[in-house]
Design an enzyme around this catalytic site. Structure first.
Site, PDB file in Angstrom:
ATOM      1  N   ALA A 134       1.128   1.706  -8.727  1.00  0.00           N
ATOM      2  CA  ALA A 134       1.436   3.059  -8.657  1.00  0.00           C
ATOM      3  C   ALA A 134       3.004   3.702  -9.955  1.00  0.00           C
ATOM      4  O   ALA A 134       2.557   3.908 -11.014  1.00  0.00           O
ATOM      5  CB  ALA A 134       0.715   3.905  -7.647  1.00  0.00           C
ATOM      6  N   GLU A 139      -1.343  -9.670  -9.623  1.00  0.00           N
ATOM      7  CA  GLU A 139      -1.876  -9.380  -7.965  1.00  0.00           C
ATOM      8  C   GLU A 139      -2.832  -8.616  -8.438  1.00  0.00           C
ATOM      9  O   GLU A 139      -4.126  -9.327  -8.039  1.00  0.00           O
ATOM     10  CB  GLU A 139      -1.025  -8.939  -6.995  1.00  0.00           C
ATOM     11  N   ARG A 156      24.715  -0.504  -9.369  1.00  0.00           N
ATOM     12  CA  ARG A 156      25.787  -1.449 -10.062  1.00  0.00           C
ATOM     13  C   ARG A 156      26.727  -0.348 -10.706  1.00  0.00           C
ATOM     14  O   ARG A 156      27.905  -0.383 -10.785  1.00  0.00           O
ATOM     15  CB  ARG A 156      25.131  -2.846  -9.885  1.00  0.00           C
ATOM     16  N   GLY A 206       2.581   2.062  -2.876  1.00  0.00           N
ATOM     17  CA  GLY A 206       2.663   2.975  -3.755  1.00  0.00           C
ATOM     18  C   GLY A 206       3.410   2.116  -5.307  1.00  0.00           C
ATOM     19  O   GLY A 206       3.222   2.634  -6.125  1.00  0.00           O
ATOM     20  N   LYS A 207       3.865   0.748  -4.755  1.00  0.00           N
ATOM     21  CA  LYS A 207       4.359   0.227  -5.634  1.00  0.00           C
ATOM     22  C   LYS A 207       3.881  -0.135  -6.940  1.00  0.00           C
ATOM     23  O   LYS A 207       4.703   0.550  -7.885  1.00  0.00           O
ATOM     24  CB  LYS A 207       4.501  -1.594  -5.666  1.00  0.00           C
ATOM     25  N   SER A 235       0.800  -1.479   0.030  1.00  0.00           N
ATOM     26  CA  SER A 235      -0.194  -0.051  -0.161  1.00  0.00           C
ATOM     27  C   SER A 235       0.706   1.164  -0.388  1.00  0.00           C
ATOM     28  O   SER A 235       0.042   1.998   0.363  1.00  0.00           O
ATOM     29  CB  SER A 235      -0.877  -0.095   1.254  1.00  0.00           C
TER      30      SER A 235
END
Length: 438
Positions: free
Chosen positions: A203, A225, A403, A200-201, A198
């Protein structure tokens, strides 16, 4: 064609007898010889080499001892030494022996998979892919040393192409500040976006995907998901700056319908592909990406989210499965020459600390994620934990691993009601104008 070449094996052994120093150049091992006698002879050659003894007819006969008669006696060694008039083709004969070995082991592995009686297609596909990758890795020709002159000439050409090419270098992230830290997402890289639920990944991913597609890239999204329809709701809300709830219920005002139609005509032209099949295996994802890459060379892949991808076969524990998926995503990025951006869940350990900003140790279920990733960016909202914070509607993009560049934090505006992210330096007037459709 058979899966062995007695002639090539004889040529390799004969060449070493003729020119003993070749034993230091070969990468063959005894098990790669099909003929049992040839395996024994080569094994003794290796032992003599390791003992720093010269390999010749006399020393090899002495080393073989009683086994000599089983191999056909000294006459067979003489036959070997006389089987090659020149050692000039040693590398080619060595390659043939190695190729035949790979074919034999590949067929043996296929037989084992068949004999295991698997009844799950995904598991069967996973085993086949493992066999194919192993054979592919071992059969790949090793180039060896490259002289700095050749390497720098290639580097010069690449740098010149970047300077004068109209094509953008790298694939943009959601914001310019984040671009500056990461150097954008580059080809052949695995990039992790991680946060607690929740925050905001998804979005954030949709904002990125929309931006990349609008810049002319092809975008593939695997949503394990959320169903496809929900993603459209969220993308339209962010594009039109219409509250998500109004999009979900369809209760749009006339001016909002006009904004929606304008956005619709723009968005349908984008090369953006969504697969919302739940429970996908990594093999299914790699197969789909390979097909899409043939149609679209400039491709970026988004995955929501890593821990929901199935390994496609049996593992001793969950950590091993997640590690297998992570490593496979990195291989997918390399083999297709694309950036892969995978969302990842963080463990509850974040909630136990006073400072709830994520750390590497919070990545759930596998250290492989940290190892495989080229960049790791954590999303953090202070207003998620502290309702009185001064940092309302601000999301921190914490680049914890890079990296090929630096690390640091980029802040962005988080307009939760629209699912929209924007650069922090965008003025409130500009945002207000956008909402009003000016």
């Amino acid at each position: 064609m058979g899966y062995f070449s007695i002639e090539a094996e004889q040529a390799v052994l004969g060449a070493i007898l003729k020119s003993p120093d070749l034993i230091y150049e070969t990468a063959l091992q005894p098990e790669k010889f099909y003929h049992a006698g040839h395996r024994i002879i080569f094994e003794q050659m290796i032992l003599l080499r390791d003992a720093e003894k010269k390999i010749d007819f006399v020393s090899l006969v002495a080393s073989l001892g009683d086994q000599m008669q089983e191999l056909g006696g000294t006459s067979y060694l003489l036959q070997l030494s006389q089987s090659v008039p020149t050692v000039a083709n040693f590398t080619e004969h060595e390659r043939i022996v190695n190729s035949k070995y790979l074919m034999r082991t590949g067929m043996e592995s296929l037989g084992e998979v068949y004999g295991a009686g698997l009844d799950n297609p995904a598991e069967f596909a996973a085993e086949l892919m493992d066999i194919a990758e192993k054979i592919g890795d071992e059969s790949r020709i090793k180039e060896g040393f490259v002289h700095i002159r050749d390497g720098l000439e290639n580097h010069f050409n690449q740098l010149q192409e970047k300077k004068y090419s109209d094509k953008p270098i790298g694939f943009s992230t959601a914001g310019t500040a984040l671009d500056r830290i990461t150097g954008k997402w580059q080809r052949q890289t695995l990039n992790i976006i991680a946060a607690r639920p929740s925050v905001g990944k998804t979005a954030f991913m949709l904002n990125n995907a929309r931006k990349n597609a609008s810049e002319g890239m092809a975008v593939a999204m695997f949503s394990l998901e959320q169903p496809e329809s929900q993603l459209y709701d969220r993308m339209v809300a962010a594009e039109c700056l219409i509250e998500g709830e109004r999009i979900r219920t369809g209760q749009l005002r006339d001016e909002e319908w006009a904004k929606y139609v304008t956005a619709f005509t723009k968005m349908v032209e984008l090369n953006l592909y969504i697969d919302d099949t739940p429970g996908l295996s990594i093999q299914e994802i790699r197969s789909a990406v390979r097909k899409l890459k043939k149609k679209h060379p400039d491709l970026i892949v988004f995955l929501d989210y890593l821990q929901l991808v199935r390994g496609g076969k049996k593992f001793d524990n969950r950590n091993m499965e997640v590690g297998y998926v992570s490593t496979s995503l990195k291989q997918m990025a390399r083999e297709n020459d694309i950036p892969v951006v995978a969302l990842a869940q963080l463990s509850r350990g974040v909630e136990q600390r006073q400072d709830k900003r994520p750390m590497m140790s919070d990545l759930r279920e596998s250290g492989n994620i940290e190892q495989d990733a080229d960049t790791i960016t954590f999303l953090y909202r202070d207003d998620y934990y502290d309702k009185e914070t001064e940092k309302k509607n601000i999301i921190e993009c914490i680049v914890a691993k890079n990296r090929n560049g630096g690390v640091g934090t980029a802040e962005m505006i988080n307009m939760k009601q629209y699912g929209k992210f924007a650069d922090l330096d965008i003025s409130h007037h500009e945002l207000k104008d956008r909402r009003q459709g000016a």
